[in-house]
Design a protein around this motif. Structure first.
Motif, mmCIF file in Angstrom:
data_model
loop_
_atom_site.group_PDB
_atom_site.id
_atom_site.type_symbol
_atom_site.label_atom_id
_atom_site.label_comp_id
_atom_site.label_asym_id
_atom_site.label_seq_id
_atom_site.Cartn_x
_atom_site.Cartn_y
_atom_site.Cartn_z
ATOM 1 N N ASP A 48 0.752 -1.013 -0.013
ATOM 2 C CA ASP A 48 0.125 -0.068 0.033
ATOM 3 C C ASP A 48 0.729 1.211 0.105
ATOM 4 O OD1 ASP A 48 -2.491 -1.291 0.078
ATOM 5 O OD2 ASP A 48 -2.622 -1.400 2.118
ATOM 6 N N ARG A 53 2.921 1.435 -3.587
ATOM 7 C CA ARG A 53 1.899 1.894 -4.450
ATOM 8 C C ARG A 53 1.483 3.316 -4.337
ATOM 9 N NH1 ARG A 53 -3.611 -1.366 -5.850
ATOM 10 N NH2 ARG A 53 -4.177 -0.810 -3.724
ATOM 11 N N GLU A 54 1.118 3.893 -3.261
ATOM 12 C CA GLU A 54 1.013 5.414 -2.855
ATOM 13 C C GLU A 54 1.900 6.188 -3.274
ATOM 14 O OE1 GLU A 54 -1.221 8.783 -1.776
ATOM 15 O OE2 GLU A 54 -1.828 6.858 -2.726
ATOM 16 N N ARG A 73 2.013 6.449 -6.985
ATOM 17 C CA ARG A 73 0.912 7.101 -7.388
ATOM 18 C C ARG A 73 1.224 8.661 -7.209
ATOM 19 N NH1 ARG A 73 -2.750 10.685 -5.998
ATOM 20 N NH2 ARG A 73 -2.109 10.717 -3.786
ATOM 21 N N VAL A 74 1.811 9.074 -6.088
ATOM 22 C CA VAL A 74 2.092 10.360 -5.756
ATOM 23 C C VAL A 74 3.560 10.642 -7.146
ATOM 24 C CG1 VAL A 74 3.276 12.075 -4.328
ATOM 25 C CG2 VAL A 74 1.614 10.523 -3.469
ATOM 26 N N THR A 76 3.988 9.635 -9.702
ATOM 27 C CA THR A 76 3.656 9.638 -11.228
ATOM 28 C C THR A 76 2.387 10.379 -11.481
ATOM 29 O OG1 THR A 76 2.074 7.775 -11.058
ATOM 30 C CG2 THR A 76 4.274 7.292 -11.774
ATOM 31 N N ASP A 77 1.912 11.103 -10.331
ATOM 32 C CA ASP A 77 0.575 11.966 -10.308
ATOM 33 C C ASP A 77 -0.617 11.304 -10.955
ATOM 34 O OD1 ASP A 77 -0.686 14.374 -9.825
ATOM 35 O OD2 ASP A 77 -0.130 15.085 -11.982
ATOM 36 N N SER A 78 -0.685 9.895 -10.465
ATOM 37 C CA SER A 78 -1.877 9.098 -11.170
ATOM 38 C C SER A 78 -3.275 9.562 -10.262
ATOM 39 C CB SER A 78 -1.530 7.556 -10.821
ATOM 40 O OG SER A 78 -0.513 7.200 -11.575
ATOM 41 N N SER A 90 -6.172 9.085 -7.868
ATOM 42 C CA SER A 90 -6.043 8.839 -6.265
ATOM 43 C C SER A 90 -6.742 7.607 -6.059
ATOM 44 C CB SER A 90 -6.643 9.932 -5.375
ATOM 45 O OG SER A 90 -8.018 10.305 -5.651
ATOM 46 N N THR A 91 -7.865 7.075 -6.953
ATOM 47 C CA THR A 91 -8.484 5.958 -6.724
ATOM 48 C C THR A 91 -7.583 4.723 -7.103
ATOM 49 O OG1 THR A 91 -9.647 5.955 -8.640
ATOM 50 C CG2 THR A 91 -10.627 6.917 -6.640
ATOM 51 N N GLN A 92 -7.259 3.752 -6.444
ATOM 52 C CA GLN A 92 -6.603 2.410 -6.794
ATOM 53 C C GLN A 92 -7.532 1.533 -6.648
ATOM 54 O OE1 GLN A 92 -3.490 2.594 -7.996
ATOM 55 N NE2 GLN A 92 -3.196 4.555 -7.768
#
Length: 104
Positions: free
Chosen positions: A31, A34-35, A38-39, A41-43, A45-47
């Motif tokens: 977790d 992955r977070e 996400r930050v 790669t500016d993806s 927020s919902t995974q």
């Protein structure tokens, strides 16, 4: 041009499974990882949730890791889910994993 053809032999992982504590420990690390991705790669927020099957969950994490392909392939080839979890708990750092041990 002919299409590549292969004979595929399906196989299952060994039947042993990691303990609930091992799964939860890896899930917490996954977790956080992955977070962080996400930050970085500016993806969005919902995974999607992780798979509840330990075998599939371990493959999801192995696929997500930003490590050299040789290391990723070796993780994916392991047929023991507990062993895969063991390696996923403390994956080798890609910069040091490919280096030979220091010579003396």
């Amino acid at each position: 041009t002919p299409y590549p053809v292969a004979t595929v032999e399906e196989f299952e992982d060994d039947p042993e499974v990691p303990t609930a504590d091992e799964i939860e420990g890896v899930r917490r690390r996954a977790d956080r990882y992955r977070e962080a991705l996400r930050v970085l790669t500016d993806s969005p927020s919902t995974q999607p949730p992780w798979d509840t099957d330990p075998v599939l969950f371990s493959f999801e994490i192995a696929a997500l890791l930003e490590i050299p392909l040789e290391m990723k392939q070796s993780l994916l080839e392991i047929r023991s889910t507990p062993r895969r979890f063991e390696l996923l708990r403390e994956p080798p750092h890609p910069r040091t994993a490919a280096r030979p041990p220091p010579s003396r």
